[in-house]
Design a protein around this motif. Sequence first.
Motif, PDB file in Angstrom:
ATOM      1  N   TYR A 133       0.807  -1.220   0.000  1.00 36.26           N
ATOM      2  CA  TYR A 133       0.000   0.000   0.000  1.00 36.26           C
ATOM      3  C   TYR A 133       0.840   1.269   0.000  1.00 36.26           C
ATOM      4  CZ  TYR A 133      -4.086  -2.892   0.573  1.00 36.26           C
ATOM      5  OH  TYR A 133      -5.070  -3.812   0.363  1.00 36.26           O
ATOM      6  N   SER A 134       2.165   1.141   0.179  1.00 35.37           N
ATOM      7  CA  SER A 134       3.012   2.332   0.095  1.00 35.37           C
ATOM      8  C   SER A 134       2.981   2.929  -1.308  1.00 35.37           C
ATOM      9  CB  SER A 134       4.449   2.002   0.500  1.00 35.37           C
ATOM     10  OG  SER A 134       5.047   1.109  -0.426  1.00 35.37           O
ATOM     11  N   VAL A 135       2.669   2.092  -2.324  1.00 40.14           N
ATOM     12  CA  VAL A 135       2.604   2.602  -3.691  1.00 40.14           C
ATOM     13  C   VAL A 135       1.534   3.679  -3.819  1.00 40.14           C
ATOM     14  CG1 VAL A 135       0.935   0.889  -4.560  1.00 40.14           C
ATOM     15  CG2 VAL A 135       2.584   1.908  -6.113  1.00 40.14           C
ATOM     16  N   ILE A 136       0.470   3.590  -3.023  1.00 39.71           N
ATOM     17  CA  ILE A 136      -0.596   4.593  -3.070  1.00 39.71           C
ATOM     18  C   ILE A 136      -0.089   5.932  -2.554  1.00 39.71           C
ATOM     19  CG2 ILE A 136      -2.889   5.207  -2.228  1.00 39.71           C
ATOM     20  CD1 ILE A 136      -3.436   2.168  -2.002  1.00 39.71           C
ATOM     21  N   ALA A 137       0.661   5.903  -1.446  1.00 31.67           N
ATOM     22  CA  ALA A 137       1.206   7.141  -0.885  1.00 31.67           C
ATOM     23  C   ALA A 137       2.205   7.783  -1.850  1.00 31.67           C
ATOM     24  CB  ALA A 137       1.880   6.855   0.455  1.00 31.67           C
ATOM     25  N   PHE A 138       3.093   6.967  -2.420  1.00 30.83           N
ATOM     26  CA  PHE A 138       4.064   7.506  -3.375  1.00 30.83           C
ATOM     27  C   PHE A 138       3.366   8.101  -4.600  1.00 30.83           C
ATOM     28  CE2 PHE A 138       7.018   4.250  -1.425  1.00 30.83           C
ATOM     29  CZ  PHE A 138       7.816   5.191  -0.782  1.00 30.83           C
ATOM     30  N   THR A 139       2.343   7.406  -5.083  1.00 31.07           N
ATOM     31  CA  THR A 139       1.628   7.886  -6.258  1.00 31.07           C
ATOM     32  C   THR A 139       0.892   9.181  -5.965  1.00 31.07           C
ATOM     33  OG1 THR A 139       1.321   5.599  -7.012  1.00 31.07           O
ATOM     34  CG2 THR A 139      -0.074   7.284  -8.024  1.00 31.07           C
ATOM     35  N   ALA A 140       0.275   9.290  -4.783  1.00 28.50           N
ATOM     36  CA  ALA A 140      -0.429  10.509  -4.407  1.00 28.50           C
ATOM     37  C   ALA A 140       0.528  11.702  -4.373  1.00 28.50           C
ATOM     38  CB  ALA A 140      -1.105  10.332  -3.053  1.00 28.50           C
ATOM     39  N   LEU A 141       1.731  11.483  -3.851  1.00 25.93           N
ATOM     40  CA  LEU A 141       2.730  12.560  -3.817  1.00 25.93           C
ATOM     41  C   LEU A 141       3.140  12.976  -5.227  1.00 25.93           C
ATOM     42  CD1 LEU A 141       5.017  11.350  -0.871  1.00 25.93           C
ATOM     43  CD2 LEU A 141       3.487  13.337  -0.880  1.00 25.93           C
ATOM     44  N   LEU A 142       3.360  11.995  -6.101  1.00 25.44           N
ATOM     45  CA  LEU A 142       3.734  12.309  -7.481  1.00 25.44           C
ATOM     46  C   LEU A 142       2.600  13.009  -8.216  1.00 25.44           C
ATOM     47  CD1 LEU A 142       5.619   9.027  -8.474  1.00 25.44           C
ATOM     48  CD2 LEU A 142       6.619  11.305  -8.256  1.00 25.44           C
ATOM     49  N   ASN A 143       1.374  12.549  -7.995  1.00 22.16           N
ATOM     50  CA  ASN A 143       0.213  13.145  -8.655  1.00 22.16           C
ATOM     51  C   ASN A 143       0.044  14.605  -8.239  1.00 22.16           C
ATOM     52  OD1 ASN A 143      -1.930  12.697 -10.493  1.00 22.16           O
ATOM     53  ND2 ASN A 143      -3.390  12.578  -8.801  1.00 22.16           N
ATOM     54  N   TRP A 144       0.301  14.887  -6.960  1.00 23.84           N
ATOM     55  CA  TRP A 144       0.210  16.253  -6.462  1.00 23.84           C
ATOM     56  C   TRP A 144       1.356  17.114  -6.988  1.00 23.84           C
ATOM     57  CZ3 TRP A 144       3.668  18.435  -2.715  1.00 23.84           C
ATOM     58  CH2 TRP A 144       3.325  19.745  -2.344  1.00 23.84           C
ATOM     59  N   ALA A 145       2.583  16.547  -6.993  1.00 24.97           N
ATOM     60  CA  ALA A 145       3.757  17.315  -7.397  1.00 24.97           C
ATOM     61  C   ALA A 145       3.773  17.595  -8.894  1.00 24.97           C
ATOM     62  CB  ALA A 145       5.030  16.570  -6.996  1.00 24.97           C
ATOM     63  N   LEU A 146       3.356  16.628  -9.721  1.00 29.30           N
ATOM     64  CA  LEU A 146       3.463  16.766 -11.169  1.00 29.30           C
ATOM     65  C   LEU A 146       2.216  17.338 -11.822  1.00 29.30           C
ATOM     66  CD1 LEU A 146       5.228  13.359 -12.004  1.00 29.30           C
ATOM     67  CD2 LEU A 146       6.270  15.629 -11.791  1.00 29.30           C
ATOM     68  N   TRP A 147       1.041  17.016 -11.272  1.00 30.10           N
ATOM     69  CA  TRP A 147      -0.202  17.453 -11.905  1.00 30.10           C
ATOM     70  C   TRP A 147      -1.070  18.324 -10.993  1.00 30.10           C
ATOM     71  CZ3 TRP A 147       1.692  12.447 -12.828  1.00 30.10           C
ATOM     72  CH2 TRP A 147       2.084  12.204 -14.149  1.00 30.10           C
ATOM     73  N   GLY A 148      -0.614  18.564  -9.777  1.00 32.41           N
ATOM     74  CA  GLY A 148      -1.362  19.428  -8.861  1.00 32.41           C
ATOM     75  C   GLY A 148      -2.704  18.862  -8.458  1.00 32.41           C
ATOM     76  N   GLN A 149      -2.853  17.534  -8.504  1.00 34.26           N
ATOM     77  CA  GLN A 149      -4.116  16.878  -8.159  1.00 34.26           C
ATOM     78  C   GLN A 149      -3.993  16.226  -6.780  1.00 34.26           C
ATOM     79  OE1 GLN A 149      -4.680  14.190 -11.457  1.00 34.26           O
ATOM     80  NE2 GLN A 149      -5.711  15.729 -12.702  1.00 34.26           N
ATOM     81  N   ALA A 150      -4.603  16.846  -5.795  1.00 39.90           N
ATOM     82  CA  ALA A 150      -4.612  16.279  -4.440  1.00 39.90           C
ATOM     83  C   ALA A 150      -5.954  15.593  -4.206  1.00 39.90           C
ATOM     84  CB  ALA A 150      -4.403  17.372  -3.407  1.00 39.90           C
ATOM     85  N   PRO A 151      -5.982  14.482  -3.464  1.00 37.17           N
ATOM     86  CA  PRO A 151      -7.254  13.799  -3.190  1.00 37.17           C
ATOM     87  C   PRO A 151      -8.210  14.704  -2.413  1.00 37.17           C
ATOM     88  CG  PRO A 151      -5.375  12.417  -2.571  1.00 37.17           C
ATOM     89  CD  PRO A 151      -4.840  13.784  -2.840  1.00 37.17           C
ATOM     90  N   THR A 152      -9.508  14.610  -2.725  1.00 36.71           N
ATOM     91  CA  THR A 152     -10.508  15.312  -1.922  1.00 36.71           C
ATOM     92  C   THR A 152     -10.639  14.613  -0.573  1.00 36.71           C
ATOM     93  OG1 THR A 152     -12.332  13.947  -2.733  1.00 36.71           O
ATOM     94  CG2 THR A 152     -11.747  15.906  -4.041  1.00 36.71           C
ATOM     95  N   LEU A 153     -11.390  15.231   0.344  1.00 41.49           N
ATOM     96  CA  LEU A 153     -11.577  14.613   1.658  1.00 41.49           C
ATOM     97  C   LEU A 153     -12.278  13.258   1.530  1.00 41.49           C
ATOM     98  CD1 LEU A 153     -12.598  17.664   3.888  1.00 41.49           C
ATOM     99  CD2 LEU A 153     -10.454  16.372   3.932  1.00 41.49           C
ATOM    100  N   ILE A 154     -13.268  13.189   0.632  1.00 41.12           N
ATOM    101  CA  ILE A 154     -13.981  11.918   0.433  1.00 41.12           C
ATOM    102  C   ILE A 154     -13.038  10.863  -0.128  1.00 41.12           C
ATOM    103  CG2 ILE A 154     -15.793  10.772  -0.908  1.00 41.12           C
ATOM    104  CD1 ILE A 154     -17.462  13.275  -0.666  1.00 41.12           C
ATOM    105  N   GLU A 155     -12.220  11.267  -1.119  1.00 39.16           N
ATOM    106  CA  GLU A 155     -11.268  10.317  -1.702  1.00 39.16           C
ATOM    107  C   GLU A 155     -10.228   9.877  -0.673  1.00 39.16           C
ATOM    108  OE1 GLU A 155     -11.352  11.814  -6.379  1.00 39.16           O
ATOM    109  OE2 GLU A 155      -9.881  12.617  -4.975  1.00 39.16           O
ATOM    110  N   ALA A 156      -9.761  10.813   0.150  1.00 34.29           N
ATOM    111  CA  ALA A 156      -8.789  10.474   1.193  1.00 34.29           C
ATOM    112  C   ALA A 156      -9.385   9.475   2.180  1.00 34.29           C
ATOM    113  CB  ALA A 156      -8.330  11.734   1.920  1.00 34.29           C
TER     114      ALA A 156
END
Length: 297
Positions: A248-271
């Motif tokens: 499940y660490s892949v999810i955390a790494f992917t979320a960081l990359l998604n935020w850093a590269l595309w500026g897409q952070a999970p919503t509260l519901i998604e989190a």
Amino acid sequence: MPEPGTKSPRNYLALGVMAATLAFACLAVMSALVKKASLGAPTEVIVFFQNLICLIAVAPLALRHGLSPLKTTRAGLHLWRAVTGTGAWLGLFYAITLMPLTNAILITYSAPLFIPLIAWMLHGRKIGKAVWAGVIIGFIGIVLVLNPSNSTWTWGAPLALGAAILLALALLSVRWLCETEPNLRILFYYFLISTVLMLPFALFAWSPPQSWTWPYLAGIGLCLLTSQVLIIISYKFASAVTLAPIIYSVIAFTALLNWALWGQAPTLIEAGGIALVIVGGLTAMKTDRQSAAGEID
């Protein structure tokens, strides 16, 4: 050096955990590279080169002592593992082009939720209440991430769910193969069969990749190869039970990359959904991992 499944000294355990964590970091980077490469190359071509690059790297090692170390009595299971594994990557890579990267990764890596259900359907193994609770919690999390109230619908979610089921089947296949097959033989047959399987699809969908995509294609193959090597190393230092939750660490790494590269952070519901999937998956895995044969108490 400890064998997989045995208790490791603390320093060995730390090395195992570190290797597994780096392996899933490589998979997160690979997914980000796929999202970029998909703008300049067909998905089928990306999957083909992913496997071909790995095959070119693994083949010399696998063949260094001739063909005799590659003899196997489990050809059918190698084929099944390649079909399910390649299908999982294909579904995930398509999903990545249709939905946020983190969501596609989360749904695909919910595969541990499906393993108890598949083992139950294939072997009639009893599923305990704790495992059922974990599966239900995880599926609630998936629903939250999918957000059915969202008016925008794409094929991304069904593709990612299909990839999760195929990944679960592939993981079970690897578990069964590991009972008799060495790691290098498993990797060689996987990359060989997957490359052959993807060749006609790549030719059918072929359009010359744009020049800027070639470094991305190389990076995708190298990331997958590195992750596989690191996973093998991790199992030399720590047990499968210890390392299982690190998926499940892949999810955390992917979320960081998604935020850093595309500026897409999970919503509260998604989190919240992400948290439920992780909790549910860990609960389901805890009992499922008690038996390498797939028995669920």
